[in-house]
Design a protein around this motif. Structure first.
Motif, PDB file in Angstrom:
ATOM      1  N   VAL A 292     154.060 -46.281  61.002  1.00 36.02           N
ATOM      2  CA  VAL A 292     153.855 -45.045  61.753  1.00 36.02           C
ATOM      3  C   VAL A 292     152.644 -45.184  62.660  1.00 36.02           C
ATOM      4  N   ARG A 293     151.546 -45.693  62.105  1.00 34.23           N
ATOM      5  CA  ARG A 293     150.325 -45.854  62.897  1.00 34.23           C
ATOM      6  C   ARG A 293     150.547 -46.788  64.083  1.00 34.23           C
ATOM      7  N   LEU A 294     151.247 -47.907  63.847  1.00 29.04           N
ATOM      8  CA  LEU A 294     151.512 -48.864  64.923  1.00 29.04           C
ATOM      9  C   LEU A 294     152.360 -48.229  66.016  1.00 29.04           C
ATOM     10  N   MET A 295     153.391 -47.479  65.620  1.00 29.54           N
ATOM     11  CA  MET A 295     154.241 -46.826  66.616  1.00 29.54           C
ATOM     12  C   MET A 295     153.455 -45.792  67.423  1.00 29.54           C
ATOM     13  N   GLU A 296     152.644 -45.009  66.733  1.00 30.07           N
ATOM     14  CA  GLU A 296     151.884 -43.975  67.430  1.00 30.07           C
ATOM     15  C   GLU A 296     150.856 -44.588  68.372  1.00 30.07           C
ATOM     16  N   ASP A 297     150.170 -45.633  67.917  1.00 27.01           N
ATOM     17  CA  ASP A 297     149.171 -46.289  68.766  1.00 27.01           C
ATOM     18  C   ASP A 297     149.804 -46.953  69.978  1.00 27.01           C
ATOM     19  N   SER A 298     151.020 -47.486  69.797  1.00 31.11           N
ATOM     20  CA  SER A 298     151.704 -48.201  70.880  1.00 31.11           C
ATOM     21  C   SER A 298     152.607 -47.291  71.706  1.00 31.11           C
ATOM     22  N   ILE A 300     155.551 -46.053  70.948  1.00 27.12           N
ATOM     23  CA  ILE A 300     156.930 -46.515  70.892  1.00 27.12           C
ATOM     24  C   ILE A 300     157.625 -45.818  69.734  1.00 27.12           C
ATOM     25  N   THR A 301     158.941 -45.898  69.703  1.00 23.74           N
ATOM     26  CA  THR A 301     159.710 -45.217  68.655  1.00 23.74           C
ATOM     27  C   THR A 301     160.495 -46.172  67.763  1.00 23.74           C
ATOM     28  N   ALA A 302     160.396 -47.476  68.014  1.00 25.93           N
ATOM     29  CA  ALA A 302     161.150 -48.428  67.204  1.00 25.93           C
ATOM     30  C   ALA A 302     160.380 -49.742  67.129  1.00 25.93           C
ATOM     31  N   LEU A 303     160.637 -50.477  66.053  1.00 24.60           N
ATOM     32  CA  LEU A 303     159.960 -51.748  65.819  1.00 24.60           C
ATOM     33  C   LEU A 303     160.945 -52.788  65.320  1.00 24.60           C
ATOM     34  N   ALA A 304     160.734 -54.031  65.748  1.00 22.93           N
ATOM     35  CA  ALA A 304     161.463 -55.148  65.156  1.00 22.93           C
ATOM     36  C   ALA A 304     160.760 -55.549  63.870  1.00 22.93           C
ATOM     37  N   VAL A 305     161.532 -55.819  62.823  1.00 24.14           N
ATOM     38  CA  VAL A 305     160.986 -56.288  61.552  1.00 24.14           C
ATOM     39  C   VAL A 305     161.284 -57.773  61.451  1.00 24.14           C
ATOM     40  N   VAL A 306     160.242 -58.591  61.260  1.00 21.99           N
ATOM     41  CA  VAL A 306     160.419 -60.040  61.294  1.00 21.99           C
ATOM     42  C   VAL A 306     159.955 -60.676  59.997  1.00 21.99           C
ATOM     43  N   ASP A 307     160.511 -61.861  59.703  1.00 25.03           N
ATOM     44  CA  ASP A 307     160.064 -62.606  58.532  1.00 25.03           C
ATOM     45  C   ASP A 307     158.870 -63.483  58.914  1.00 25.03           C
TER      46      ASP A 307
END
Length: 327
Positions: A292-298, A300-307
């Motif tokens: 949530v913090r990363l989305m709000e700071d950036s 954006i409304t979506a994130l890629a989840v990576v290994d």
């Protein structure tokens, strides 16, 4: 409405009450002595549970204190002193510690428990407003919650005294919490149904879209393929991966608006030319609250989840966080 510098009689009464109760809490600082240390030591050494008891208004404070202790790493429950003398005393064992609240220290229902506790050998911590009272004198540790006067103008209704007991109980619970090294995650485990528990327990992997629900196109794909993938998955973006399957960038609804602003002919554009590099990403074991913090700071409304090799394994959307109660 009266003038700001002329409080009404009702507000004047409220201000007096707050000032008296504030003074009552401040006065507790001078009353903290080694009895507080002994009380903490007894509770920390307890192999059973802390049994909190009190009558009347003190009973209400005792119930709240039991709940606060239980939610901060000290197993505890409330027992009504009247019921304890009529069968509920069986809830108290030798391995427990009893924490008894009574402003006077002479409450009959509470002092009636003293012979039974002595027979069991159960340690007693008392919290009273009178250090020389019966309950205080027979306790293994005493906490002085005494106040100069009640906020009630008749000096009768328990007001300042219950506020002081509540504050002293909180001080005890926090001291025990810190002594145990109790963490935010420990707190969340005892509050799994609340919003705080969700913020502290849910991980990105618990909420992400994966498998066929993961939007993904290859580097070099025509932009129209990326747009079709965004539309098909409905998450507002797609991952763009290289030949090894690693995340090279993302293409989002926002990128589409910027593409249109440049008046490009979408039929001849490759996703490589207009995607965002390297794209915001997050790991699957990160707390959802951090996402949530990363989305709000950036913004954006979506994130890629990576290994660990930066290969997309999932996608997380703000709507998922809203629906889960994390936000």
């Amino acid at each position: 409405m009266g003038q700001a510098d002329t409080p009404s009689p009702l507000r004047e009464s409220a201000l007096r009450t707050l000032q008296i109760e504030q003074a009552a809490i401040s006065g507790l600082q001078a009353k903290l002595d080694d009895g507080f240390d002994r009380a903490c030591a007894l509770i920390l050494a307890c192999q059973g549970r802390v049994v909190v008891t009190g009558m009347g208004k003190s009973g209400h404070i005792a119930g709240k204190l039991a709940a606060t202790l239980a939610s901060t790493g000290t197993p505890a429950f409330f027992v009504h002193p009247g019921e304890a003398s009529h069968g509920d005393l069986g809830m108290i064992t030798r391995g427990d510690v009893v924490l008894a609240l009574s402003n006077s220290g002479e409450t009959a229902e509470v002092t009636a428990l003293l012979p039974l506790l002595k027979r069991l050998g159960t340690p007693l911590v008392s919290m009273t407003g009178r250090p020389h009272s019966t309950l205080a004198r027979h306790a293994d540790a005493h906490l002085d919650s005494g106040v100069e006067r009640e906020a009630c103008p008749l000096d009768l209704a328990p007001t300042s005294s219950t506020t002081a007991a509540l504050a002293l109980g909180d001080a005890l619970a926090v001291a025990l919490l810190e002594a145990r090294g109790f963490t935010a995650e420990d707190f969340a485990l005892s509050h799994p149904g609340g919003s705080l528990g969700k913020r502290l327990l849910l991980r990105v992997r618990d909420l992400m879209h994966e498998g066929d629900r993961l939007p993904r196109v290859a580097l070099g794909s025509p932009l129209r393929d990326a747009l079709l993938e965004i539309t098909r998955q409905g998450l507002g973006f797609t991952c763009v991966v290289d030949a090894e399957g690693r995340l090279a960038g993302v293409y989002t609804d926002g990128d589409l608006r910027r593409t249109l602003d440049h008046h490009l002919d979408l039929r001849d554009v490759s996703v490589d030319d207009v995607m965002t590099r390297p794209g915001k990403r997050i790991g699957p074991d990160v707390l959802a609250a951090e996402a949530v913090r990363l989305m709000e700071d950036s913004r954006i409304t979506a994130l890629a989840v990576v290994d660990e090799e930066q290969r997309p394994i999932g996608a997380l959307h703000m709507h998922d966080l809203l629906a889960s109660g994390v936000i």
